[in-house]
Design a protein around this motif. Sequence first.
Motif, PDB file in Angstrom:
ATOM      1  N   VAL A  46       0.849  -1.190   0.000  1.00  0.00           N
ATOM      2  CA  VAL A  46       0.000   0.000   0.000  1.00  0.00           C
ATOM      3  C   VAL A  46       0.885   1.242   0.000  1.00  0.00           C
ATOM      4  CG1 VAL A  46      -1.611   1.387   1.377  1.00  0.00           C
ATOM      5  CG2 VAL A  46      -1.985  -1.076   1.113  1.00  0.00           C
ATOM      6  N   LYS A  47       0.502   2.218  -0.797  1.00  0.00           N
ATOM      7  CA  LYS A  47       1.219   3.488  -0.872  1.00  0.00           C
ATOM      8  C   LYS A  47       0.396   4.587  -0.221  1.00  0.00           C
ATOM      9  CE  LYS A  47       1.283   5.895  -4.755  1.00  0.00           C
ATOM     10  NZ  LYS A  47       1.641   6.366  -6.132  1.00  0.00           N
ATOM     11  N   ILE A  48       1.053   5.372   0.643  1.00  0.00           N
ATOM     12  CA  ILE A  48       0.437   6.559   1.215  1.00  0.00           C
ATOM     13  C   ILE A  48       0.982   7.767   0.474  1.00  0.00           C
ATOM     14  CG2 ILE A  48       0.020   7.910   3.300  1.00  0.00           C
ATOM     15  CD1 ILE A  48      -1.126   5.073   3.433  1.00  0.00           C
ATOM     16  N   SER A  61       5.052   7.234   2.014  1.00  0.00           N
ATOM     17  CA  SER A  61       5.495   6.009   2.684  1.00  0.00           C
ATOM     18  C   SER A  61       4.908   4.800   1.972  1.00  0.00           C
ATOM     19  CB  SER A  61       5.074   5.997   4.162  1.00  0.00           C
ATOM     20  OG  SER A  61       3.667   6.038   4.285  1.00  0.00           O
ATOM     21  N   LEU A  62       5.544   3.658   2.214  1.00  0.00           N
ATOM     22  CA  LEU A  62       5.073   2.380   1.694  1.00  0.00           C
ATOM     23  C   LEU A  62       4.773   1.457   2.863  1.00  0.00           C
ATOM     24  CD1 LEU A  62       7.705   1.748  -1.132  1.00  0.00           C
ATOM     25  CD2 LEU A  62       5.441   2.760  -1.380  1.00  0.00           C
ATOM     26  N   HIS A  63       3.761   0.632   2.697  1.00  0.00           N
ATOM     27  CA  HIS A  63       3.427  -0.355   3.722  1.00  0.00           C
ATOM     28  C   HIS A  63       3.398  -1.741   3.101  1.00  0.00           C
ATOM     29  CE1 HIS A  63       2.477   2.474   6.941  1.00  0.00           C
ATOM     30  NE2 HIS A  63       1.923   3.235   6.009  1.00  0.00           N
ATOM     31  N   ALA A  85      -4.545   6.512   0.394  1.00  0.00           N
ATOM     32  CA  ALA A  85      -3.949   5.182   0.550  1.00  0.00           C
ATOM     33  C   ALA A  85      -4.430   4.329  -0.622  1.00  0.00           C
ATOM     34  CB  ALA A  85      -4.359   4.541   1.873  1.00  0.00           C
ATOM     35  N   ARG A  86      -3.474   3.862  -1.438  1.00  0.00           N
ATOM     36  CA  ARG A  86      -3.817   3.118  -2.650  1.00  0.00           C
ATOM     37  C   ARG A  86      -3.018   1.827  -2.721  1.00  0.00           C
ATOM     38  NH1 ARG A  86      -1.942   3.099  -7.972  1.00  0.00           N
ATOM     39  NH2 ARG A  86      -0.483   4.805  -7.558  1.00  0.00           N
ATOM     40  N   CYS A  87      -3.641   0.785  -3.224  1.00  0.00           N
ATOM     41  CA  CYS A  87      -2.983  -0.521  -3.338  1.00  0.00           C
ATOM     42  C   CYS A  87      -2.053  -0.538  -4.548  1.00  0.00           C
ATOM     43  CB  CYS A  87      -4.021  -1.628  -3.478  1.00  0.00           C
ATOM     44  SG  CYS A  87      -5.070  -1.833  -2.025  1.00  0.00           S
ATOM     45  N   PHE A 170      10.719  10.202  -5.296  1.00  0.00           N
ATOM     46  CA  PHE A 170       9.937  11.005  -4.358  1.00  0.00           C
ATOM     47  C   PHE A 170      10.274  10.640  -2.918  1.00  0.00           C
ATOM     48  CE2 PHE A 170       6.326  11.276  -7.692  1.00  0.00           C
ATOM     49  CZ  PHE A 170       6.940  12.364  -8.290  1.00  0.00           C
ATOM     50  N   LEU A 171      10.450   9.344  -2.676  1.00  0.00           N
ATOM     51  CA  LEU A 171      10.694   8.865  -1.317  1.00  0.00           C
ATOM     52  C   LEU A 171      12.053   9.290  -0.783  1.00  0.00           C
ATOM     53  CD1 LEU A 171       9.215   5.256  -1.507  1.00  0.00           C
ATOM     54  CD2 LEU A 171       8.487   7.031   0.091  1.00  0.00           C
ATOM     55  N   ILE A 172      13.048   9.371  -1.659  1.00  0.00           N
ATOM     56  CA  ILE A 172      14.404   9.660  -1.171  1.00  0.00           C
ATOM     57  C   ILE A 172      14.876  11.063  -1.549  1.00  0.00           C
ATOM     58  CG2 ILE A 172      15.029   7.224  -1.178  1.00  0.00           C
ATOM     59  CD1 ILE A 172      16.657   7.717  -3.721  1.00  0.00           C
ATOM     60  N   GLY A 173      14.007  11.843  -2.192  1.00  0.00           N
ATOM     61  CA  GLY A 173      14.326  13.238  -2.453  1.00  0.00           C
ATOM     62  C   GLY A 173      15.398  13.473  -3.485  1.00  0.00           C
TER      63      GLY A 173
END
Length: 217
Positions: A46-48, A61-63, A85-87, A170-173
Amino acid sequence: MEKADYNELKAVIKHYGVIKQYKKNEYIFQINDPANHIYLLENGWVKIAQDCGDGNGVTLSLHQAGNMFGLAEPMVQMAQRTKDARCLTDCHIISLDTTTLYSLIKQHPELSLSITAVLSHNILHTQNLVGSLINKPVPTRLASLLMQFSEEVNDKRYVELPITHEEISFLIGCSRQSVTEILNKWRTQQYIDYDRRKVVIHDCDALFQQKSDPFHI
């Protein structure tokens, strides 16, 4: 935080919650939806994400399986969601409505400690991420992300991230180009193998010894 803290809240969600299957790219919730459930991800990714105001969402974030999410807004009595929150894959998710959760907390006050522990863990993770973005070079940020989601098998680490190079950036800038160039460089140096979204890490230490390219951020 000890695992027992997680397990107590997980047990409550599993016992009182409702199981649902979600398809890839299906939303669990979107911005401004009612914040009336918390979630336990049984399997899948899941992605937030948060809207930037230009129609595009930035991955925050990722779950993966075993993670809980969607707790922040209900715990501060916010009526609506502030993120999506998307799958990223087909998912098996257990949801617990907040009315039941609040009632259980009144009956079992110690449950609030478990929720606090989970939220505190998420805050610390965010703080570590921010610190990484400020203080560490891009290759180290990428290596840290890969290690976070890797699994060790026969002295190698395997990573399967169902996200694009752009979402990783995006996650690590950094730029998408930087992610692609670093992965290609590591593959040439035989530190990793990768194909589409699967990475095999042969030399973990070498990944953390790389320096940034000042022309790509």
